[in-house]
Design an enzyme around this catalytic site. Structure first.
Site, PDB file in Angstrom:
ATOM      1  N   CYS A 117       0.814  -1.226   0.000  1.00 34.75           N
ATOM      2  CA  CYS A 117       0.000   0.000   0.000  1.00 34.75           C
ATOM      3  C   CYS A 117       0.840   1.265   0.000  1.00 34.75           C
ATOM      4  CB  CYS A 117      -0.955   0.012   1.194  1.00 34.75           C
ATOM      5  SG  CYS A 117      -2.147  -1.326   1.141  1.00 34.75           S
ATOM      6  N   HIS A 252      -3.410   7.532   2.190  1.00 38.13           N
ATOM      7  CA  HIS A 252      -3.795   6.205   1.698  1.00 38.13           C
ATOM      8  C   HIS A 252      -5.155   5.868   2.293  1.00 38.13           C
ATOM      9  CE1 HIS A 252      -4.014   2.041   0.803  1.00 38.13           C
ATOM     10  NE2 HIS A 252      -3.720   1.635   2.025  1.00 38.13           N
ATOM     11  N   ASN A 282     -10.135   0.007  -0.100  1.00 39.65           N
ATOM     12  CA  ASN A 282      -8.669   0.103  -0.106  1.00 39.65           C
ATOM     13  C   ASN A 282      -8.136  -0.443  -1.435  1.00 39.65           C
ATOM     14  OD1 ASN A 282      -5.916  -0.194   0.278  1.00 39.65           O
ATOM     15  ND2 ASN A 282      -6.091  -1.054   2.340  1.00 39.65           N
TER      16      ASN A 282
HETATM   17  O1  UT7 Z   1      -3.569  -0.647   3.754  1.00 39.53           O
HETATM   18  C1  UT7 Z   1      -3.239  -1.050   5.034  1.00 39.53           C
HETATM   19  C2  UT7 Z   1      -3.885  -2.321   5.262  1.00 39.53           C
HETATM   20  N1  UT7 Z   1      -4.847  -2.530   6.228  1.00 39.53           N
HETATM   21  C3  UT7 Z   1      -5.364  -1.728   7.159  1.00 39.53           C
HETATM   22  O2  UT7 Z   1      -5.047  -0.587   7.331  1.00 39.53           O
HETATM   23  C4  UT7 Z   1      -6.394  -2.341   8.060  1.00 39.53           C
HETATM   24  C5  UT7 Z   1      -6.164  -2.054   9.499  1.00 39.53           C
HETATM   25  N2  UT7 Z   1      -7.160  -2.688  10.326  1.00 39.53           N
HETATM   26  C6  UT7 Z   1      -8.480  -2.363  10.307  1.00 39.53           C
HETATM   27  O3  UT7 Z   1      -8.894  -1.523   9.524  1.00 39.53           O
HETATM   28  C7  UT7 Z   1      -9.386  -3.028  11.286  1.00 39.53           C
HETATM   29  O4  UT7 Z   1      -8.641  -3.781  12.206  1.00 39.53           O
HETATM   30  C8  UT7 Z   1     -10.465  -3.924  10.644  1.00 39.53           C
HETATM   31  C9  UT7 Z   1     -11.455  -3.081   9.877  1.00 39.53           C
HETATM   32  C10 UT7 Z   1      -9.809  -4.921   9.704  1.00 39.53           C
HETATM   33  C11 UT7 Z   1     -11.235  -4.684  11.727  1.00 39.53           C
HETATM   34  O5  UT7 Z   1     -11.789  -3.805  12.651  1.00 39.53           O
HETATM   35  P1  UT7 Z   1     -11.664  -4.104  14.216  1.00 39.53           P
HETATM   36  O6  UT7 Z   1     -12.415  -3.042  14.898  1.00 39.53           O
HETATM   37  O7  UT7 Z   1     -10.196  -4.234  14.502  1.00 39.53           O
HETATM   38  O8  UT7 Z   1     -12.420  -5.475  14.348  1.00 39.53           O
HETATM   39  P2  UT7 Z   1     -11.882  -6.872  14.872  1.00 39.53           P
HETATM   40  O9  UT7 Z   1     -10.966  -7.487  13.881  1.00 39.53           O
HETATM   41  O10 UT7 Z   1     -11.377  -6.673  16.261  1.00 39.53           O
HETATM   42  O11 UT7 Z   1     -13.210  -7.717  14.927  1.00 39.53           O
HETATM   43  C12 UT7 Z   1     -14.303  -7.319  15.766  1.00 39.53           C
HETATM   44  C13 UT7 Z   1     -15.439  -8.293  15.542  1.00 39.53           C
HETATM   45  C14 UT7 Z   1     -15.025  -9.765  15.622  1.00 39.53           C
HETATM   46  O12 UT7 Z   1     -16.074 -10.473  16.256  1.00 39.53           O
HETATM   47  P3  UT7 Z   1     -15.956 -10.911  17.790  1.00 39.53           P
HETATM   48  O13 UT7 Z   1     -14.737 -11.779  17.839  1.00 39.53           O
HETATM   49  O14 UT7 Z   1     -15.792  -9.626  18.542  1.00 39.53           O
HETATM   50  O15 UT7 Z   1     -17.248 -11.615  18.013  1.00 39.53           O
HETATM   51  C15 UT7 Z   1     -14.930 -10.196  14.179  1.00 39.53           C
HETATM   52  O16 UT7 Z   1     -15.171 -11.561  14.002  1.00 39.53           O
HETATM   53  O17 UT7 Z   1     -15.997  -8.131  14.224  1.00 39.53           O
HETATM   54  C16 UT7 Z   1     -16.047  -9.400  13.548  1.00 39.53           C
HETATM   55  N3  UT7 Z   1     -15.858  -9.172  12.119  1.00 39.53           N
HETATM   56  C17 UT7 Z   1     -16.880  -8.927  11.285  1.00 39.53           C
HETATM   57  N4  UT7 Z   1     -18.200  -8.840  11.475  1.00 39.53           N
HETATM   58  C18 UT7 Z   1     -18.958  -8.563  10.420  1.00 39.53           C
HETATM   59  C19 UT7 Z   1     -14.703  -9.135  11.432  1.00 39.53           C
HETATM   60  N5  UT7 Z   1     -14.951  -8.871  10.141  1.00 39.53           N
HETATM   61  C20 UT7 Z   1     -16.295  -8.728  10.018  1.00 39.53           C
HETATM   62  C21 UT7 Z   1     -17.160  -8.444   8.945  1.00 39.53           C
HETATM   63  N6  UT7 Z   1     -18.473  -8.353   9.184  1.00 39.53           N
HETATM   64  N7  UT7 Z   1     -16.687  -8.213   7.691  1.00 39.53           N
END
Ligand code: UT7
Length: 325
Positions: A117, A252, A282
């Protein structure tokens, strides 16, 4: 001119987005997710997914044609093509040579750059150095990505986050006054110790060739705001500028919460931050030139504007750049 400097000046810009738009509701029919979750956690509302013919080279060449048209320059005038991508057409030859052939840029040397990225900022930095060294007159810097081809649609934590597209800028060597246009400075970083929090799990030359994107989102998020805020402060300090001098932050586009976090740390009001993550998701190396192209085309970013760019991605790699339009 006594106080003139040689700079890489942005003389053209263009973008390309695939025709097919996929909304969050459509994603929720494919994986266990919802529009509400995606919007709240990321700000993403839709993404573009490439059709079979919309490869990185096809999209990159389309964006580059638009950049050349804006500059009013023929393809033969291009001295180098730097194409940042993590989703090349082939392992080799470089996707950049396919773009060179498609454009008819017969005088250009061409290569790909792999910095995930951060690829566009890395490419901008390399192009700036080549122009300052007097090696080339006009350089195309392209970000072109088809992440839809490396998404694991059984992993809802990653597949909802990415989209496809390409953006291109033409940088031209110009003698300008010190407060005139051009790339003021670029600042690049990498930390390979964090390679395992965002990667693709297969490649040519490896026995297991599954090739899907894998990410520990929480870990990437944890590093993102801190490292990006440090990188933008570094760019401002290097030029004796402050956030008040910045007309636009063009970050980005990974996640609205990361973008807002960096803006807050800088003390920049949201109306000076360009956001396209809602519409594009993204698009990795393509996201900054696509966002810049959009904000220049709609008249928000005008000639003379001071623009701050930042990105972070797989590697980890990250960086920033200051550019006067
Ligand atoms: O270009 C650079 C590359 N990437 C990034 O910059 C991404 C950086 N990270 C992020 O943007 C965030 O960490 C995410 C958007 C990927 C995730 O957000 P989060 O607030 O960190 O969520 P999480 O991974 O802690 O997950 C929270 C909950 C989980 O459920 P439980 O375990 O709390 O019951 C996940 O299973 O959300 C669940 N979850 C979803 N639910 C519905 C994860 N993905 C999804 C989804 N839809 N697509």
């Amino acid at each position: 001119m006594a106080d003139s400097v040689q700079r890489a000046v942005l003389t053209g810009i263009g973008g390309y987005l695939p025709e097919t738009v996929v909304t969050n509701d459509e994603m929720s029919r494919r994986v266990d997710t919802s529009d509400q979750w995606i919007v709240e956690r990321t700000g993403i509302r839709q993404r573009h997914f490439a059709a079979a013919h919309e490869s990185a080279s096809f999209m990159g060449a389309s964006a580059a044609r638009a950049a050349l048209a804006m500059a009013g320059l023929p393809a033969e005038s291009v001295g180098a093509i730097i194409l940042a991508t993590s989703t090349p057409d082939q392992a080799f030859p470089a996707t950049a040579v396919h773009v060179q052939a498609a454009l008819g840029a017969v005088n250009a040397f061409a290569f790909d750059l792999a910095a995930a990225c951060s690829g566009f900022i890395y490419g901008l930095s390399v192009a700036d150095a080549m122009i300052r060294a007097g090696q080339v007159q006009h350089v195309l810097v392209i970000g072109a990505e088809v992440y839809s081809r490396i998404l694991d649609f059984s992993d809802r934590g990653t597949c909802v986050l990415f989209g496809d597209g390409a953006g291109a800028v033409l940088l031209s060597s110009r003698h300008v006054s010190v407060d005139g246009p051009g790339v003021l400075s670029t600042h690049l970083h990498a930390d390979g110790r964090l390679a395992d929090i965002l990667y693709v799990d297969g490649a040519v030359g490896r026995p297991e060739a599954s090739g899907f994107l894998r990410m520990n989102g929480r870990e990437v998020f944890r590093h993102a705001v801190t490292l990006l805020a440090a990188a933008v402060s570094e760019a401002l300090a290097a030029n004796n500028l402050t956030a008040q001098d910045v007309d636009w932050l063009v970050p980005h586009q990974a996640n609205r919460r990361i973008i807002d976090g960096v803006g807050r740390k800088l003390g920049l009001p949201p109306d000076r931050v360009v956001v396209t993550v809602d519409a594009h998701a993204n698009t990795s190396a393509a996201s900054i030139p696509l966002a810049l192209a959009q904000a220049m085309a709609d008249g928000r970013i005008k000639p003379g504007a001071l623009v701050l760019l930042e990105a972070l991605g797989g590697g980890l790699t990250w960086g920033s750049a200051l550019l006067r339009i």
